[in-house]
Every structure is written in C-alpha cells, then in structure tokens.
Design an enzyme around this catalytic site. Sequence first.
Site, PDB file in Angstrom:
ATOM      1  N   TYR A  67      -9.728   2.514  15.736  1.00 13.81           N
ATOM      2  CA  TYR A  67      -9.183   1.715  16.827  1.00 13.81           C
ATOM      3  C   TYR A  67      -8.440   0.528  16.216  1.00 13.81           C
ATOM      4  O   TYR A  67      -9.051  -0.421  15.740  1.00 13.81           O
ATOM      5  CB  TYR A  67     -10.342   1.271  17.727  1.00 13.81           C
ATOM      6  CG  TYR A  67     -10.002   0.442  18.940  1.00 13.81           C
ATOM      7  CD1 TYR A  67      -8.715   0.008  19.229  1.00 13.81           C
ATOM      8  CD2 TYR A  67     -11.016   0.085  19.826  1.00 13.81           C
ATOM      9  CE1 TYR A  67      -8.442  -0.744  20.351  1.00 13.81           C
ATOM     10  CE2 TYR A  67     -10.764  -0.673  20.954  1.00 13.81           C
ATOM     11  CZ  TYR A  67      -9.473  -1.094  21.215  1.00 13.81           C
ATOM     12  OH  TYR A  67      -9.212  -1.850  22.322  1.00 13.81           O
ATOM     13  N   LYS A  85      -6.584   5.259  17.974  1.00 20.06           N
ATOM     14  CA  LYS A  85      -6.212   4.493  19.170  1.00 20.06           C
ATOM     15  C   LYS A  85      -5.404   3.303  18.678  1.00 20.06           C
ATOM     16  O   LYS A  85      -5.939   2.394  18.045  1.00 20.06           O
ATOM     17  CB  LYS A  85      -7.441   4.024  19.941  1.00 20.06           C
ATOM     18  CG  LYS A  85      -7.090   3.197  21.181  1.00 20.06           C
ATOM     19  CD  LYS A  85      -8.352   2.685  21.868  1.00 20.06           C
ATOM     20  CE  LYS A  85      -8.040   1.939  23.155  1.00 20.06           C
ATOM     21  NZ  LYS A  85      -7.315   0.679  22.945  1.00 20.06           N
TER      22      LYS A  85
END
Length: 286
Positions: free
Chosen positions: A123, A153
């Site tokens: 992320y 992400k």
Amino acid sequence: MTPIVGRKATGLVAATFTPLTPEGEINLSEIRPYVDYLLEQQGVKSIFVNGTTGEGMSLTVEERKLLAVEWLIQNVARHAAEIGADGISVISPSFFKPATAEALRMFLQEVAAAAPAMPFYYYHIPAVTGVNLRSRDVLEGIANQIPSFQGLKFSGSDLMDFGQCVNYSPSHWSLLYGIDEQLLGALAMGANGAVGSTYNYLGSSVNRLMSAFDKGDLPKARTIQFQVQDILCYAINLGFDLAVNKQLMSEVSGLALGPPRLPLLPCPHPKALSIAQRLQQILGEQ
C-alpha cells in the site's frame, strides 16, 4: 515456494469508514446496512477495511479484528460465499522510515511471513507515510522475497511511477489506484481497478466512468471524472479531511457512522450538508 495466485482484484473497491457510536466505540450493528447501501445504491461489491479511511491507525488491534470479522460476515451473508478475506495490504513504516527500497521490501517480507497463505499487497501512500520511495523500485524482485505478493494499492499522484509499475507487473497481479480524482488517467495507464473513500457515495457514478472507458467512450468517461473533480474541489475549498468525508458519507447515505477518533475533530454539520447538496446538484446534471 509456489507463488499464490488468488482472485484478481478489479473494479471499484470502497475504502470503508469505521462506524462509531457517539461515545467513540466501534458500532458493529451499522455494518450490515452499510453493506446493503454499497451493494444496492452504489453497485460496489468490494471493500477495503481498516485502512486510512477506516481510521485503522486509531483503532486497537482487537477492534480491527472485530471489524474485519463483522465486515466479512456481512459481505458473505450477501454473497453466499466462503468466509475469508481476499488479501491484506501493508503500508511503509512512517516513524522510522526505510531509507531504501530494499529496506522496505525486507520489512514487507517480514510482515507477509505472518500470513504466508494470504495474498499480499503493498500500500503506497506517501502523503501519509512520508516515504517517497518509487513503487517501481519497491516491486523490483519482490516476488522472490514474498511468494504471496499479489499487487499494489497506489495512492500517489505520480502516474509515471504507477505506469512503470503496471509495465513491470505480471498478469496475475492487481494494480489498484487510490487517487479518486485522477482515476481516468490511471485507467489509461493500465490500472485494474481503484480503491477510494469517495466510492462509498460516488460508486455508482464511477462505475459508469469505468464502463465508459472500457467501451472506448472517452468523452463520457471524462465528463464523469470532471464531475468528481468538481465535487472534490468544492469540498477542498471548504476544508476537506477524513472527518468531513465521514460526515459527508453519513449525510448522503443516511448511515449513522458517528464521529471520528481523536486527534480528528467532528465535522460541523452545515459543512457536510453543503458538500452533500453540491454533490447532488452536480450529479443531477448528468
């Protein structure tokens, strides 16, 4: 060790807010109607729990566990599928920051080893972590260190870095974009889907954006992207943070999501109402 290939994440993913009582305790009873709202009103079938939008860093480990279980139970109840998350994601440490991509990969490897059978995502959110290492550098050779690695992400505005990540990635990885107001640019770069907070209440519109892009109708996709940008520009001019965003979701959906946790302060009702009215005005024009 054989690489794990799970269900490839695509489409829209709502980064969910954490429902709290007026006293600031987690409110599990609000999750079922929240799931209903996402599915029925927004057409959003996937969720990202306990992240930035969900105030994950302000929750205890036990609270995060309870929330994860309840979201899974309610989603499964609606989909009649097996209980189980599709993956986990991890941000960079943000107090003692990794100085190199290799240091960050080593950290991610250690975390992933705690759940080796679970698809693992990095992320990237430099605005929050303060870690500005290029994601493309972090991905270099990462599958050799983390066999369960499944994708990224990317919540950064550097579309060149994102594009290089797409270009490097094998076909079974998922590349999910996290800057809602720039989604169309990321789709052109090859994003498989998107994770964002505004998809809680703009999911229906952004699903139309993605559908238009897939059909090659760029004028329609641009029109919807510009509408999202207009809404967010209006909100930013008033002062837009997580507390405002959470109250906006309550105004639009009718869900009782409660206040944020300190150090965030509750949003004044008139501010969220003004943004909600502007949202309805802009979307009513489409």
